[in-house]
Design an enzyme around this catalytic site. Sequence first.
Site, short mmCIF file in Angstrom:
data_model
loop_
_atom_site.label_atom_id
_atom_site.label_comp_id
_atom_site.label_asym_id
_atom_site.label_seq_id
_atom_site.Cartn_x
_atom_site.Cartn_y
_atom_site.Cartn_z
N SER A 147 1.05 -1.15 0.14
CA SER A 147 -0.28 0.37 0.07
C SER A 147 0.21 1.27 -0.40
CB SER A 147 -0.59 0.73 1.87
OG SER A 147 -1.23 1.16 1.59
N TYR A 172 -2.73 -0.08 10.35
CA TYR A 172 -1.93 -1.32 9.02
C TYR A 172 -0.79 -0.73 7.80
CZ TYR A 172 -3.88 -1.35 4.13
OH TYR A 172 -3.88 -1.28 2.35
N1 LIG Z 1 -8.91 -0.55 -2.12
C1 LIG Z 1 -7.64 0.43 -2.14
O1 LIG Z 1 -7.25 1.80 -2.61
C2 LIG Z 1 -6.07 -0.44 -1.71
C3 LIG Z 1 -5.32 -0.09 -1.86
C4 LIG Z 1 -4.03 0.13 -1.48
C5 LIG Z 1 -3.85 -1.61 -0.33
N2 LIG Z 1 -5.20 -2.24 -0.94
C6 LIG Z 1 -4.68 -3.48 -0.47
O2 LIG Z 1 -4.74 -4.20 -1.95
C7 LIG Z 1 -5.98 -5.61 -0.80
C8 LIG Z 1 -7.25 -5.36 -1.85
O3 LIG Z 1 -7.89 -4.65 -1.08
P1 LIG Z 1 -9.64 -3.99 -1.80
O4 LIG Z 1 -9.68 -2.77 -2.00
O5 LIG Z 1 -10.15 -5.40 -2.41
O6 LIG Z 1 -9.98 -4.50 0.24
P2 LIG Z 1 -11.33 -5.63 0.48
O7 LIG Z 1 -11.19 -5.34 1.41
O8 LIG Z 1 -12.55 -4.81 -0.50
O9 LIG Z 1 -10.46 -7.24 -0.41
C9 LIG Z 1 -10.04 -7.68 0.81
C10 LIG Z 1 -10.63 -9.00 1.31
O10 LIG Z 1 -9.73 -9.83 2.02
C11 LIG Z 1 -11.15 -10.91 2.34
N3 LIG Z 1 -10.44 -10.84 3.74
C12 LIG Z 1 -10.00 -10.75 4.46
N4 LIG Z 1 -9.31 -11.01 5.29
C13 LIG Z 1 -9.06 -12.49 4.83
C14 LIG Z 1 -8.32 -13.61 5.80
N5 LIG Z 1 -7.68 -13.66 7.35
N6 LIG Z 1 -8.39 -14.84 5.36
C15 LIG Z 1 -9.43 -14.99 4.06
N7 LIG Z 1 -9.98 -13.68 3.34
C16 LIG Z 1 -10.03 -12.20 4.32
C17 LIG Z 1 -11.98 -10.06 2.68
O11 LIG Z 1 -13.46 -10.99 2.88
C18 LIG Z 1 -12.21 -9.42 1.65
O12 LIG Z 1 -12.77 -9.84 1.15
C19 LIG Z 1 -5.34 -5.45 0.62
O13 LIG Z 1 -4.98 -6.36 0.64
C20 LIG Z 1 -5.89 -3.80 1.04
O14 LIG Z 1 -4.98 -4.06 1.54
C21 LIG Z 1 -6.60 -1.41 -1.38
#
Ligand SMILES: NC(=O)c1ccc[n+]([C@@H]2O[C@H](COP(=O)([O-])OP(=O)(O)OC[C@H]3O[C@@H](n4cnc5c(N)ncnc54)[C@H](O)[C@@H]3O)[C@@H](O)[C@H]2O)c1
Length: 358
Positions: A147, A172
């Site tokens: 991130s 985080y």
């Molecule tokens: N969306 C953004 O702007 C953004 C920015 C930087 C980093 N990220 C990273 O990208 C990745 C995807 O983000 P996103 O926006 O799709 O988030 P999201 O929350 O929509 O998706 C993450 C998914 O992981 C699942 N999950 C969480 N913990 C779990 C576990 N222990 N076992 C199995 N499943 C689990 C959740 O149910 C969720 O559906 C994440 O790692 C997030 O930290 C996202």
Amino acid sequence: MNYIVTGAAGFIGFHVTQKLLAQGQQVLGIDSINDYYAVSLKQDRLKKLGIQTDKLRYGEIAESGAFKNFQFIQLRIEEKDKLKDAVKGFILKHGPIGRIIHLAAQAGVRYSLQNPDAYISSNISAFLNILELCRSLAVPHLVYASSSSVYGMNARRPFSVHDGADHPVSLYAATKRSNELMAHTYSHLFNIPATGLRFFTVYGPWGRPDMAYYKFSRAIMKGEPIEIYNKGEMFRDFTYIDDIVEGILKASDHIPLPSPLFDPLNPDPSLSSAPYKIYNLGNNHSEKLQFFIETLEGALGKEAIKKYLPMQEGDVPATEADIEDTRQDLDWKPRTGIAEGLKNFAEWFTEYFKTDEL
Ligand SMILES: NC(=O)c1ccc[n+]([C@@H]2O[C@H](COP(=O)([O-])OP(=O)(O)OC[C@H]3O[C@@H](n4cnc5c(N)ncnc54)[C@H](O)[C@@H]3O)[C@@H](O)[C@H]2O)c1
């Protein structure tokens, strides 16, 4: 090729899975479907992937009704033995795993102040299990989500992967930086090629309800005030989902090699003598939040009632990605500006939420 996509019911994982299925790849999706935000949204994403969510049995592989190349398992990745069994079952039927795209995590900066345990469990313990899986199965390439928040106190912009990122301002961010360090260790010790992708504020259709643009849209449509932190003096490198998906898949095809440029006497944080690499995936254009909101108002066809608030604990005032390495190594560049991206988001949002269900 066989892919494991973790977080497949999440925002980014859903889009990545959709794209891989369209390419004809074989995908095993894994997600706990936790209730950090509306479970119904995660279920609706899975339904689009042909999964009958009412028939899901925890820990058991479900077949997609729409895509013969998609299987899904509801599972907390912390459950190491169940994870191993599920993946073994998949391999017996479909053959070895070519890639793991690890996107499951406890996301959100602010929530990490309220529920730190969720971050250690989902982002640290679960990540270790993913690394162990890569080790035991000799997976040719692990791609995982980091991130922009890892840059923390680093105020030198644009944020470069060659600069240090060791002053996080939220748990985080600390877990995401830890993932990079853990991946480096496994990459060095067990020769596991690993690529970490630092995403910069991703938005788009089927997005995340805890993120500002989504909350703003909901409030605007309901005629409620939107909360704007740091009195609007916030800058974000907003990145459209399709660009992120393209970046993830390009990274996945580009297996890192040990870098001949790595100098142990002057170690560049993004290079290594192990097959390890970090890339920024950002739009490379920092927008003032105020302008983003105006564009969103235009896309939704309604003006926001604005409430200005001070800066939130754990937040950073500005993000901006240096994407030079990503351009050079992956031949990737973002294509979608916020006018087009927010138009697509607004169209999906207004269709998905009939006003009375907001
Ligand atoms: N969306 C953004 O702007 C953004 C920015 C930087 C980093 N990220 C990273 O990208 C990745 C995807 O983000 P996103 O926006 O799709 O988030 P999201 O929350 O929509 O998706 C993450 C998914 O992981 C699942 N999950 C969480 N913990 C779990 C576990 N222990 N076992 C199995 N499943 C689990 C959740 O149910 C969720 O559906 C994440 O790692 C997030 O930290 C996202």
